[in-house]
Design a protein around this motif. Structure first.
Motif, short mmCIF file in Angstrom:
data_model
loop_
_atom_site.label_atom_id
_atom_site.label_comp_id
_atom_site.label_asym_id
_atom_site.label_seq_id
_atom_site.Cartn_x
_atom_site.Cartn_y
_atom_site.Cartn_z
N GLU A 62 0.83 -1.22 0.00
CA GLU A 62 0.00 0.00 0.00
C GLU A 62 0.86 1.26 0.00
O GLU A 62 0.52 2.27 -0.62
N GLY A 63 1.99 1.21 0.72
CA GLY A 63 2.82 2.40 0.86
C GLY A 63 3.45 2.88 -0.43
O GLY A 63 3.94 4.01 -0.51
N THR A 64 3.46 2.05 -1.47
CA THR A 64 4.12 2.47 -2.71
C THR A 64 3.30 3.53 -3.45
O THR A 64 3.82 4.19 -4.36
N HIS A 244 9.26 10.83 3.53
CA HIS A 244 9.51 11.19 2.12
C HIS A 244 8.35 10.69 1.28
O HIS A 244 7.38 10.11 1.80
N ALA A 245 8.48 10.89 -0.03
CA ALA A 245 7.42 10.48 -0.96
C ALA A 245 7.26 8.96 -0.97
O ALA A 245 8.15 8.22 -0.54
N ALA A 246 6.14 8.49 -1.49
CA ALA A 246 5.86 7.06 -1.57
C ALA A 246 6.84 6.36 -2.52
O ALA A 246 7.45 6.99 -3.38
N GLY A 247 6.95 5.04 -2.34
CA GLY A 247 7.69 4.25 -3.32
C GLY A 247 8.86 3.47 -2.77
O GLY A 247 9.40 2.62 -3.46
N ALA A 248 9.29 3.78 -1.52
CA ALA A 248 10.39 3.00 -0.96
C ALA A 248 9.89 1.61 -0.57
O ALA A 248 8.84 1.48 0.05
N GLN A 249 10.62 0.57 -0.98
CA GLN A 249 10.29 -0.81 -0.59
C GLN A 249 11.55 -1.37 0.07
O GLN A 249 12.61 -1.45 -0.55
N ILE A 250 11.40 -1.74 1.34
CA ILE A 250 12.56 -2.10 2.16
C ILE A 250 12.50 -3.60 2.45
O ILE A 250 11.55 -4.09 3.06
N ILE A 251 13.53 -4.31 2.00
CA ILE A 251 13.59 -5.75 2.28
C ILE A 251 14.67 -5.97 3.34
O ILE A 251 15.82 -5.58 3.16
N LEU A 252 14.28 -6.60 4.45
CA LEU A 252 15.21 -6.86 5.54
C LEU A 252 16.11 -8.03 5.16
O LEU A 252 15.63 -9.06 4.68
N LEU A 253 17.40 -7.85 5.36
CA LEU A 253 18.37 -8.88 4.97
C LEU A 253 18.91 -9.65 6.16
O LEU A 253 19.07 -10.87 6.11
N GLU A 254 19.24 -8.93 7.23
CA GLU A 254 19.85 -9.56 8.40
C GLU A 254 19.34 -8.88 9.65
O GLU A 254 19.07 -7.69 9.65
N GLY A 255 19.25 -9.65 10.75
CA GLY A 255 18.84 -9.08 12.03
C GLY A 255 17.33 -9.15 12.25
O GLY A 255 16.59 -9.69 11.42
N GLU A 256 16.93 -8.61 13.39
CA GLU A 256 15.51 -8.58 13.76
C GLU A 256 15.20 -7.26 14.42
O GLU A 256 16.08 -6.63 15.01
N GLY A 257 13.95 -6.86 14.38
CA GLY A 257 13.58 -5.61 15.01
C GLY A 257 12.17 -5.21 14.66
O GLY A 257 11.33 -6.07 14.34
N TYR A 258 11.92 -3.92 14.70
CA TYR A 258 10.58 -3.43 14.34
C TYR A 258 10.69 -2.04 13.75
O TYR A 258 11.73 -1.37 13.89
N SER A 259 9.64 -1.64 13.08
CA SER A 259 9.56 -0.27 12.55
C SER A 259 8.30 0.38 13.06
O SER A 259 7.27 -0.29 13.24
N LEU A 260 8.36 1.68 13.29
CA LEU A 260 7.18 2.48 13.59
C LEU A 260 6.90 3.35 12.38
O LEU A 260 7.83 3.92 11.80
N LEU A 261 5.63 3.44 12.01
CA LEU A 261 5.24 4.26 10.85
C LEU A 261 4.01 5.06 11.24
O LEU A 261 3.05 4.50 11.78
N TRP A 262 4.02 6.36 10.95
CA TRP A 262 2.87 7.18 11.32
C TRP A 262 2.75 8.44 10.46
O TRP A 262 3.75 9.08 10.15
N PRO A 263 1.51 8.77 10.10
CA PRO A 263 1.31 10.08 9.48
C PRO A 263 1.34 11.13 10.58
O PRO A 263 0.98 10.83 11.72
N GLU A 264 1.81 12.32 10.29
CA GLU A 264 1.98 13.35 11.31
C GLU A 264 0.70 13.51 12.13
O GLU A 264 -0.40 13.59 11.59
#
Ligand SMILES: [Fe+2]
Length: 354
Positions: A62-64, A244-264
């Motif tokens: 959806e984020g793209t 930033h603008a839409a379109g970034a697609q991030i593929i995790l390669l190594e490690g573990e964790g989490y991301s937070l994402l929010w509209p202002e």
């Protein structure tokens, strides 16, 4: 097109609420995944995809914002794709196995290069290409990121998209070393290269402006507006938030964790990730990545905002207080660090945020 009786049926077919890209996706007849976050690429159901010579699936995160997409393709046995060219950009990252790709311009000589798991390469814009599996008893699987949604919806003519005779010699002119060269570095951390044998082997450049202990290499590839970067952040640390603008697609390669994402102004959405998870931050949503594992975390991001070929202009490594789009550590909600450090403590990992 006139709204007369002769055209009304044809026009009616175009008033189905679908974009040109969505109609093309339907024609492919392969599974299509539409989701906010993809936890594991390996769990995506694949189906036969004749044109690609194996099985595959199309991924619309959806984020793209329909600016780019991704697809997975799996070749087995003597599997090979049909030769094709297309009027959109494409970057290929190999997930598993090995194989080869032949590339040529219309009327030009063919050149073939071999790839393996971890390889990243560009399909030069509108050049002919064909993929081959490299082993009779092993699967070759890759994920490709393309600007097909943007280009198909702008042009709205599949014949043009897949059969345009124009040769973009400024991108690829049949150079014999196009997929062999070591590329060249310019600026602090920008690497101009068309083929990387194994991105897991890369040594990344210091990039403290994006976070404590962060390392990054920006990969300008194939004179493409759709480019890549690899980022690494160390144990007990997290990156700064930015947007930033839409379109970034991030593929995790190594490690573990989490991301937070929010509209202002809204509460963050949290995505837990591991290798082969894929995240796409929506247009102008803040996003921030956290390493909760006992090892360095690395990801590959496919995105716009090439330094050389501008499409969207975002200043992603400068504070919002200075006209950029980044939230410095001292300006972030204190809950962000509290939660991170509480989570590290639960796992017995020491915070290195200072
Ligand atoms: Fe980002």
């Amino acid at each position: 097109m006139n709204l007369d009786a002769e055209n009304i049926n044809k026009l009616g077919a175009l008033l189905d609420g679908k974009s040109a890209y969505e109609r093309w996706v339907e024609e492919q007849g392969v599974p299509t995944l539409k989701t906010f976050f993809l936890h594991d690429l390996d769990e995506v159901a694949l189906g036969p995809w004749e044109r690609k010579g194996g099985r595959g699936a199309i991924i619309n995160l959806e984020g793209t914002g329909d600016t780019d997409d991704a697809y997975i393709c799996e070749l087995t046995g003597s599997g090979k794709s049909s030769p094709e060219r297309h009027f959109y950009e494409e970057l290929v990252y190999v997930l598993e196995g090995r194989g080869a790709t032949t590339i040529w311009q219309e009327g030009g000589s063919k050149q073939t290069f071999e790839w393996q798991a971890g390889s990243l390469f560009v399909i030069p814009f509108n050049a002919w290409f064909q993929h081959f599996n490299g082993s009779g008893n092993q699967v070759a699987r890759y994920i490709a990121f393309t600007s097909a949604p943007l280009m198909m919806n702008l042009i709205n003519d599949p014949e043009f998209i897949f059969n345009c005779p124009y040769v973009f010699r400024n991108r690829f002119d049949g150079e014999a070393d196009y997929f062999k060269g070591a590329g060249s570095y310019y600026g602090k951390q920008i690497w101009d290269v068309n083929f990387i044998a194994n991105i897991h082997d890369l040594s990344l450049k210091e990039s403290e402006e994006r976070g404590r202990g962060n390392r990054t290499t920006i990969i300008e590839i194939g004179c493409s507006a759709l480019i890549a970067h690899m980022s690494q952040f160390s144990v007990g640390r997290y990156k700064k938030a930015h947007r930033h603008a839409a379109g970034a697609q991030i593929i995790l390669l190594e490690g573990e964790g989490y991301s937070l994402l929010w509209p202002e102004g809204s509460a963050p959405k949290r995505c837990e990730w591991k290798p082969n998870s894929v995240i796409s931050p929506p247009d102008q949503w803040f996003h921030q990545h956290f390493n909760t594992s006992e090892r360095e975390t690395r990801y590959l991001a496919i995105r716009w905002n090439s330094k050389k070929y501008k499409v969207f202009k975002d200043i992603v490594d400068r504070s919002v207080k200075e006209g950029g789009t980044q939230i410095e550590y001292e300006d972030e909600d204190p809950k962000i660090r509290r939660d991170f450090e509480a989570e590290l403590a639960q796992r017995g990992i020491k915070s290195r945020m200072g």
